[in-house]
Design a protein around this motif. Sequence first.
Motif, PDB file in Angstrom:
ATOM      1  N   GLY A 166       0.825  -1.199   0.000  1.00 14.50           N
ATOM      2  CA  GLY A 166       0.000   0.000   0.000  1.00 14.50           C
ATOM      3  C   GLY A 166       0.853   1.240   0.000  1.00 14.50           C
ATOM      4  N   GLU A 167       1.708   1.359  -0.989  1.00 10.29           N
ATOM      5  CA  GLU A 167       2.695   2.436  -1.003  1.00 10.29           C
ATOM      6  C   GLU A 167       2.075   3.819  -1.105  1.00 10.29           C
ATOM      7  N   ASP A 168       0.866   3.918  -1.701  1.00 10.97           N
ATOM      8  CA  ASP A 168       0.267   5.248  -1.832  1.00 10.97           C
ATOM      9  C   ASP A 168      -0.490   5.678  -0.588  1.00 10.97           C
ATOM     10  N   GLY A 169      -0.582   4.791   0.417  1.00  9.23           N
ATOM     11  CA  GLY A 169      -1.242   5.146   1.666  1.00  9.23           C
ATOM     12  C   GLY A 169      -2.749   5.169   1.594  1.00  9.23           C
ATOM     13  N   GLU A 170      -3.327   4.700   0.475  1.00  6.82           N
ATOM     14  CA  GLU A 170      -4.787   4.698   0.324  1.00  6.82           C
ATOM     15  C   GLU A 170      -5.324   3.351  -0.166  1.00  6.82           C
ATOM     16  N   ASN A 171      -4.601   2.701  -1.050  1.00  3.63           N
ATOM     17  CA  ASN A 171      -5.050   1.440  -1.644  1.00  3.63           C
ATOM     18  C   ASN A 171      -4.165   0.312  -1.122  1.00  3.63           C
ATOM     19  N   TRP A 172      -4.798  -0.605  -0.401  1.00  8.70           N
ATOM     20  CA  TRP A 172      -4.071  -1.633   0.332  1.00  8.70           C
ATOM     21  C   TRP A 172      -4.437  -3.026  -0.154  1.00  8.70           C
ATOM     22  N   THR A 173      -3.430  -3.850  -0.347  1.00 10.29           N
ATOM     23  CA  THR A 173      -3.635  -5.260  -0.671  1.00 10.29           C
ATOM     24  C   THR A 173      -3.075  -6.089   0.476  1.00 10.29           C
ATOM     25  N   ILE A 174      -3.937  -6.892   1.076  1.00  9.76           N
ATOM     26  CA  ILE A 174      -3.525  -7.736   2.201  1.00  9.76           C
ATOM     27  C   ILE A 174      -3.711  -9.196   1.810  1.00  9.76           C
ATOM     28  N   GLN A 175      -2.636  -9.949   1.888  1.00  9.16           N
ATOM     29  CA  GLN A 175      -2.675 -11.377   1.575  1.00  9.16           C
ATOM     30  C   GLN A 175      -2.744 -12.164   2.879  1.00  9.16           C
ATOM     31  N   LEU A 176      -3.704 -13.070   2.979  1.00 10.47           N
ATOM     32  CA  LEU A 176      -3.887 -13.863   4.193  1.00 10.47           C
ATOM     33  C   LEU A 176      -3.116 -15.165   4.130  1.00 10.47           C
ATOM     34  N   HIS A 177      -2.759 -15.688   5.303  1.00 16.87           N
ATOM     35  CA  HIS A 177      -2.156 -17.018   5.372  1.00 16.87           C
ATOM     36  C   HIS A 177      -3.168 -18.061   4.872  1.00 16.87           C
ATOM     37  N   GLU A 178      -2.653 -19.061   4.219  1.00 15.01           N
ATOM     38  CA  GLU A 178      -3.514 -20.143   3.732  1.00 15.01           C
ATOM     39  C   GLU A 178      -3.689 -21.195   4.823  1.00 15.01           C
ATOM     40  N   GLY A 179      -4.854 -21.807   4.866  1.00 16.81           N
ATOM     41  CA  GLY A 179      -5.078 -22.948   5.741  1.00 16.81           C
ATOM     42  C   GLY A 179      -5.474 -22.608   7.163  1.00 16.81           C
ATOM     43  N   ILE A 180      -5.866 -21.370   7.430  1.00 18.01           N
ATOM     44  CA  ILE A 180      -6.279 -21.004   8.786  1.00 18.01           C
ATOM     45  C   ILE A 180      -7.763 -21.303   8.963  1.00 18.01           C
ATOM     46  N   LYS A 181      -8.091 -21.925  10.082  1.00 18.08           N
ATOM     47  CA  LYS A 181      -9.486 -22.255  10.392  1.00 18.08           C
ATOM     48  C   LYS A 181      -9.925 -21.537  11.668  1.00 18.08           C
ATOM     49  N   LEU A 187      -7.439  -9.415   0.310  1.00 19.87           N
ATOM     50  CA  LEU A 187      -8.299  -8.278   0.641  1.00 19.87           C
ATOM     51  C   LEU A 187      -7.793  -7.040  -0.073  1.00 19.87           C
ATOM     52  N   GLN A 188      -8.719  -6.310  -0.692  1.00 23.43           N
ATOM     53  CA  GLN A 188      -8.404  -5.006  -1.268  1.00 23.43           C
ATOM     54  C   GLN A 188      -9.147  -3.965  -0.440  1.00 23.43           C
ATOM     55  N   ILE A 189      -8.398  -3.108   0.244  1.00 19.72           N
ATOM     56  CA  ILE A 189      -9.006  -2.116   1.127  1.00 19.72           C
ATOM     57  C   ILE A 189      -8.606  -0.719   0.675  1.00 19.72           C
ATOM     58  N   THR A 190      -9.593   0.159   0.577  1.00 20.01           N
ATOM     59  CA  THR A 190      -9.346   1.559   0.243  1.00 20.01           C
ATOM     60  C   THR A 190      -9.641   2.400   1.477  1.00 20.01           C
ATOM     61  N   THR A 191      -8.712   3.273   1.810  1.00 18.73           N
ATOM     62  CA  THR A 191      -8.877   4.156   2.970  1.00 18.73           C
ATOM     63  C   THR A 191      -8.745   5.607   2.543  1.00 18.73           C
ATOM     64  N   GLU A 192      -9.046   6.494   3.459  1.00 17.58           N
ATOM     65  CA  GLU A 192      -8.622   7.876   3.281  1.00 17.58           C
ATOM     66  C   GLU A 192      -7.093   7.881   3.266  1.00 17.58           C
ATOM     67  N   PRO A 193      -6.454   8.959   2.804  1.00 17.94           N
ATOM     68  CA  PRO A 193      -4.988   8.993   2.865  1.00 17.94           C
ATOM     69  C   PRO A 193      -4.514   8.758   4.295  1.00 17.94           C
ATOM     70  N   PHE A 194      -3.875   7.614   4.528  1.00 18.35           N
ATOM     71  CA  PHE A 194      -3.570   7.208   5.900  1.00 18.35           C
ATOM     72  C   PHE A 194      -2.435   6.185   5.878  1.00 18.35           C
ATOM     73  N   PRO A 195      -1.174   6.644   5.783  1.00 17.78           N
ATOM     74  CA  PRO A 195      -0.038   5.727   5.648  1.00 17.78           C
ATOM     75  C   PRO A 195       0.117   4.735   6.791  1.00 17.78           C
TER      76      PRO A 195
END
Length: 504
Positions: A82-97, A139-147
Amino acid sequence: MSLMILIICAVMLTACVGTSSEEGEEDGEKNIHFLYNFSTNSLDPHVDSSYVPIRAGIAETLIRLDEENLNIEPWLAESWEGEDGENWTIQLHEGIKFQNGNTMDAEAVKKSLDRSLEENVAIQNALKIKSIEADGLTLQITTEPFPEFISELVNPNVSIIDVTEEDIVNHPVGTGPFKLTSFSPGSKLELERFDDYWDGASKLDTVTFSFNEDANARSLALESGQVDIVYRPEVESLENLQSDGSIEVESTATFRVHQMTMNVQRESLKDVNVRRAVDALIDRQGIVDEILLGHAEAAAGPFLPSLPFAPDYEEKLQGADVAVEYLKEAGYTIQDGVMQKDGEPLKLTLLTYPARADLPLIAQVFQSDAKQIGIEVEIRQIEIPEEYMASNRDWDLATYSNLTAPRGDAGYYLNATYHPTGALNFSGADEPKLTAIIDELNQAVDQDERSALAEQAADYVNEQMINSFVLHPSTIVAYNKDKVVNWVTTKSEYYMINNKLDVK
């Protein structure tokens, strides 16, 4: 008569902490009994201010604090961008229950985040999320400008749970190493090992997580063998505990400050000189020495001096004479032994609460010192300070304890405590200059710039004396070292029961 009192105390103590830890192991199971100082009537992690679900090992967050290096690290999340501080990509661990067997994927995490945003206005203000999209484990998360968005995901109120469960208040289902088997509100939780825990199943079979707000009772419970680990035993009992060869006592510096919160909306405290007088009356070193017995450091501001964003403060003049001079500046005089202005005596209502045993004592010391210069202080005991202070404005001062850098950064405390939208802004502060500094901090990426802005904010708080800071307490934990293995006292106070904890 004395024997009868001892019998009654013993009965009450047993009722408070439940059965002996040995009783849970009669069938050979490995059990630890942990005794905590704050009780709770709700286990909903999205609103619970005591953070029990994460502390008890039921729930986890996407990100956690790396306490050694004072930065954040992955937990349920594997990575993020999320280098621009607004558009975030979060990758989750696989296999969590989840503990009910359901898979934790991006859609489940989205639903949990959505619920935390719906249930908790403070989380809305803290995360500044505009939208969340889920796809597989991404997960693709969009925020206000918030580094600093990612660091806010450390907050226990953003713990990930299965929101399809019906009774989240009494039986949340998370991803942690222990699943809840029973909950007695205000008393205790019973937990058992989650065999499919994603980071390796615990060697413990069960954990009892109980509550008692009486520090002396907590100490006695450990000495009698009823519990295995005690959080914040009574300071006066430490010498006895340390003399017991089977008990280990740890005293660890944390990111906490005991402060005198000032309700700046009250007429008398609108005057900065009255607030400065309150500050001058606080005998910090005396409180450290006499009440905490040295297990603390006198505070000049909210942040530990060792942190990079803590300002270097000029030493203040303190004492009753200094307080009287400030009050003269505010138009007060002492007449017939009473501090007054325009014929009205200066009376202050001071809130405190028993779950932190040192806070009522600090209140009593302040009350006594204020009386010496004609100020009447009424001490009022409350149970849940966050609820009371947020809902009532009929008080002037409050002894309150706050984590100021649980993310290893100043942003959390400054936003929560001094921004007009902050969840912990009990003082009612609404200072445009300070708000502008915090808003600028929220958009700053460079760490040196962030530290400089945090110092500016802390300096402003000090200059205007919005709150007064008493001491940085050490977190004291005592445990049975002949039994307990791998206990770690954390600086953030978030992480307690985990899959590494074991018994001999």
